[in-house]
Design a protein around this motif. Structure first.
Motif, PDB file in Angstrom:
ATOM      1  N   SER A 116      17.117 -23.925 -86.104  1.00 45.44           N
ATOM      2  CA  SER A 116      16.980 -23.176 -87.358  1.00 45.44           C
ATOM      3  C   SER A 116      16.643 -24.112 -88.508  1.00 45.44           C
ATOM      4  CB  SER A 116      18.268 -22.412 -87.654  1.00 45.44           C
ATOM      5  OG  SER A 116      18.172 -21.717 -88.880  1.00 45.44           O
ATOM      6  N   GLN A 117      17.315 -25.240 -88.562  1.00 42.19           N
ATOM      7  CA  GLN A 117      17.039 -26.225 -89.611  1.00 42.19           C
ATOM      8  C   GLN A 117      15.638 -26.806 -89.452  1.00 42.19           C
ATOM      9  OE1 GLN A 117      19.888 -29.420 -89.736  1.00 42.19           O
ATOM     10  NE2 GLN A 117      18.999 -30.353 -91.546  1.00 42.19           N
ATOM     11  N   PHE A 118      15.237 -27.047 -88.209  1.00 41.95           N
ATOM     12  CA  PHE A 118      13.906 -27.578 -87.933  1.00 41.95           C
ATOM     13  C   PHE A 118      12.822 -26.642 -88.444  1.00 41.95           C
ATOM     14  CE2 PHE A 118      10.311 -27.432 -84.891  1.00 41.95           C
ATOM     15  CZ  PHE A 118       9.773 -28.692 -85.115  1.00 41.95           C
ATOM     16  N   PHE A 119      12.938 -25.366 -88.136  1.00 44.47           N
ATOM     17  CA  PHE A 119      11.941 -24.400 -88.595  1.00 44.47           C
ATOM     18  C   PHE A 119      11.879 -24.353 -90.121  1.00 44.47           C
ATOM     19  CE2 PHE A 119      12.400 -22.057 -84.380  1.00 44.47           C
ATOM     20  CZ  PHE A 119      11.144 -22.427 -83.944  1.00 44.47           C
ATOM     21  N   SER A 120      13.016 -24.436 -90.751  1.00 37.90           N
ATOM     22  CA  SER A 120      13.050 -24.386 -92.215  1.00 37.90           C
ATOM     23  C   SER A 120      12.320 -25.564 -92.834  1.00 37.90           C
ATOM     24  CB  SER A 120      14.503 -24.362 -92.709  1.00 37.90           C
ATOM     25  OG  SER A 120      15.164 -23.194 -92.285  1.00 37.90           O
ATOM     26  N   GLN A 121      12.343 -26.701 -92.159  1.00 41.13           N
ATOM     27  CA  GLN A 121      11.766 -27.920 -92.714  1.00 41.13           C
ATOM     28  C   GLN A 121      10.302 -28.119 -92.321  1.00 41.13           C
ATOM     29  OE1 GLN A 121      14.464 -30.916 -91.274  1.00 41.13           O
ATOM     30  NE2 GLN A 121      15.969 -30.547 -92.884  1.00 41.13           N
ATOM     31  N   VAL A 122       9.918 -27.668 -91.128  1.00 44.06           N
ATOM     32  CA  VAL A 122       8.591 -28.022 -90.618  1.00 44.06           C
ATOM     33  C   VAL A 122       7.522 -26.993 -90.952  1.00 44.06           C
ATOM     34  CG1 VAL A 122       8.727 -26.928 -88.333  1.00 44.06           C
ATOM     35  CG2 VAL A 122       7.429 -29.047 -88.614  1.00 44.06           C
ATOM     36  N   LEU A 123       7.889 -25.716 -91.041  1.00 43.30           N
ATOM     37  CA  LEU A 123       6.878 -24.682 -91.253  1.00 43.30           C
ATOM     38  C   LEU A 123       6.361 -24.698 -92.688  1.00 43.30           C
ATOM     39  CD1 LEU A 123       8.295 -21.612 -89.288  1.00 43.30           C
ATOM     40  CD2 LEU A 123       6.477 -23.184 -88.604  1.00 43.30           C
ATOM     41  N   ARG A 124       5.040 -24.737 -92.797  1.00 42.03           N
ATOM     42  CA  ARG A 124       4.387 -24.683 -94.092  1.00 42.03           C
ATOM     43  C   ARG A 124       3.481 -23.466 -94.144  1.00 42.03           C
ATOM     44  NH1 ARG A 124       2.560 -31.073 -94.817  1.00 42.03           N
ATOM     45  NH2 ARG A 124       4.637 -31.966 -94.487  1.00 42.03           N
ATOM     46  N   LYS A 125       2.826 -23.265 -95.269  1.00 42.21           N
ATOM     47  CA  LYS A 125       1.933 -22.131 -95.426  1.00 42.21           C
ATOM     48  C   LYS A 125       0.873 -22.159 -94.315  1.00 42.21           C
ATOM     49  CE  LYS A 125      -0.943 -19.806 -98.896  1.00 42.21           C
ATOM     50  NZ  LYS A 125      -1.529 -19.902-100.274  1.00 42.21           N
ATOM     51  N   LYS A 126       0.633 -21.026 -93.701  1.00 43.67           N
ATOM     52  CA  LYS A 126      -0.317 -20.817 -92.605  1.00 43.67           C
ATOM     53  C   LYS A 126       0.220 -21.269 -91.250  1.00 43.67           C
ATOM     54  CE  LYS A 126      -4.495 -21.011 -95.474  1.00 43.67           C
ATOM     55  NZ  LYS A 126      -5.826 -21.618 -95.650  1.00 43.67           N
ATOM     56  N   ASP A 127       1.371 -21.944 -91.206  1.00 42.95           N
ATOM     57  CA  ASP A 127       1.990 -22.284 -89.925  1.00 42.95           C
ATOM     58  C   ASP A 127       2.724 -21.066 -89.369  1.00 42.95           C
ATOM     59  OD1 ASP A 127       1.105 -24.850 -90.313  1.00 42.95           O
ATOM     60  OD2 ASP A 127       3.069 -25.673 -90.836  1.00 42.95           O
ATOM     61  N   GLU A 128       2.800 -20.987 -88.045  1.00 41.90           N
ATOM     62  CA  GLU A 128       3.544 -19.907 -87.401  1.00 41.90           C
ATOM     63  C   GLU A 128       4.282 -20.448 -86.189  1.00 41.90           C
ATOM     64  OE1 GLU A 128       1.758 -15.570 -88.186  1.00 41.90           O
ATOM     65  OE2 GLU A 128       0.707 -16.700 -86.620  1.00 41.90           O
ATOM     66  N   ALA A 129       5.281 -19.699 -85.752  1.00 46.51           N
ATOM     67  CA  ALA A 129       6.043 -20.089 -84.574  1.00 46.51           C
ATOM     68  C   ALA A 129       6.509 -18.839 -83.843  1.00 46.51           C
ATOM     69  CB  ALA A 129       7.240 -20.950 -84.959  1.00 46.51           C
ATOM     70  N   PHE A 130       6.794 -19.010 -82.559  1.00 47.95           N
ATOM     71  CA  PHE A 130       7.441 -17.952 -81.787  1.00 47.95           C
ATOM     72  C   PHE A 130       8.542 -18.587 -80.956  1.00 47.95           C
ATOM     73  CE2 PHE A 130       3.837 -19.366 -79.217  1.00 47.95           C
ATOM     74  CZ  PHE A 130       4.384 -19.552 -77.957  1.00 47.95           C
ATOM     75  N   LEU A 131       9.449 -17.768 -80.454  1.00 50.79           N
ATOM     76  CA  LEU A 131      10.650 -18.264 -79.778  1.00 50.79           C
ATOM     77  C   LEU A 131      10.823 -17.554 -78.447  1.00 50.79           C
ATOM     78  CD1 LEU A 131      13.362 -19.893 -79.879  1.00 50.79           C
ATOM     79  CD2 LEU A 131      14.349 -17.897 -81.029  1.00 50.79           C
TER      80      LEU A 131
END
Length: 335
Positions: A116-131
């Motif tokens: 959760s902390q990683f996603f908060s820090q690494v995702l920037r505008k236009k970035d996306e992720a799935f789990l």
């Protein structure tokens, strides 16, 4: 040929073409059919793109190199580098795969908080992720999103998925209960069903002890699928010694993880008492923001579907390049 059976669970955002939530992977017999159905990487206008990380002898990332510092060889032949950028702003797509088999039971809370902390820090505008979580089967907990809040909600649904039964179930399935950790199936699924149609940088981050129990696909299938989806596999080797009997130890899957990461241009991070999962996520974040993107038009322009071997060399012999080992030259009209 792979088929995916799905079960809808409310509350998970997904695009119209996503058919559901619970994903069971089944493989039809025949290596030829499998090879035909595996997707090919998208080579835009005949340009092959290679993501490269560079480290010194101490393992520190080097982020200040220029185009003349690199040489790219395809099947042993030097290629003319046409495009070169320091990779900090191109869109990043992350598929995070979390092992929730019985052997990871005591680690899930730590994984949840650190991810959760990683996603908060690494995702920037236009970035996306799935789990995706995986144990005896693979489950999509959160589809594509750029929202750390939605990813955190998905992480809150991590729960043990073990095929082992009995009065005192252990972490490793018996012969009579072969499905326990479908690691290779989960990587194949993330690469083919989620990442193959995406553009930009694509990475699979897998948190596991590296032990596969019950996948219908092999490690080679998982590597091939990632290569054809143009995805880099970053492996986080994380095991709970208490899950492996009174003598402790670990899952013993580091070699399997290293093979998958090395072939796709990724890296293996080891979690231990002196190197926490939070430390690993910080290093992974630094690596994904310290890459180089190299593009070239191959001298061999025949699209015959064959595998082409890649090698990235550096002018400074004290430095080491980390990049995928090859790609597939897609045929016209291929998927």
């Amino acid at each position: 040929m792979a088929f995916f059976m799905v079960k809808h669970t409310p509350g998970v955002r997904r695009p119209p073409n996503c058919t559901g939530m619970r994903i069971l992977v089944a493989l039809a017999t025949g290596a030829a059919l499998l090879a035909q159905d595996l997707p090919s990487i998208k080579v835009d206008v005949d340009v092959v793109s290679v993501l490269v990380s560079v480290r010194d002898k101490k393992g520190a990332l080097i982020a200040n190199l220029e185009k003349p510092d690199f040489t790219v060889l395809e099947d042993g032949k030097p290629q003319d580098i046409k495009y070169f950028t320091k990779e900090t702003d191109l869109p990043l797509t992350i598929g995070m795969l979390v092992d929730v088999s019985g052997s990871q039971r005591n680690l899930i809370d730590i994984e949840r908080n650190a991810a959760s902390q990683f996603f908060s820090q690494v995702l920037r505008k236009k970035d996306e992720a799935f789990l995706i979580s995986f144990g005896e089967e693979s489950e999509l907990l959160q589809d594509y999103t750029g929202s750390p809040r939605l990813l955190k909600e998905g992480l809150n649904h991590l729960e043990v998925s073990s095929g082992v039964g009995g009065i005192h179930p252990g972490p490793v399935p018996t012969i009579g209960q072969p499905r326990g950790t479908v690691l290779y199936d989960a990587i194949y699924l993330a690469a083919t069903d989620k990442l193959r149609s995406e553009v930009g940088r694509k990475v699979i981050v897998v948190i596991t002890d590296g032990v596969d129990q019950g996948s219908r696909l092999t490690r080679s299938d998982a590597i091939m699928a990632a290569q054809k989806a143009d995805a880099v596999i970053y492996s986080i080797d994380y095991s709970d010694p208490r899950a492996y009997g009174p003598f402790g130890g670990g899952g013993g899957g580091e070699g399997e993880l290293r093979k998958m990461s090395d072939e796709t241009g990724g890296h293996v991070y080891k979690v231990d008492r002196k190197h926490t999962l939070e430390d690993v996520f910080k290093e992974l974040q630094d690596e994904m923001r310290s890459q180089y993107s190299i593009g070239y038009t191959p001298t061999n322009d025949v699209k015959d579907g064959s595998y082409r071997h890649l090698e990235v060399r550096l002018a400074n012999k004290d430095l080491k390049a980390q990049a995928r080992k090859g790609y597939y030259a897609i045929k016209p009209g291929s998927k």
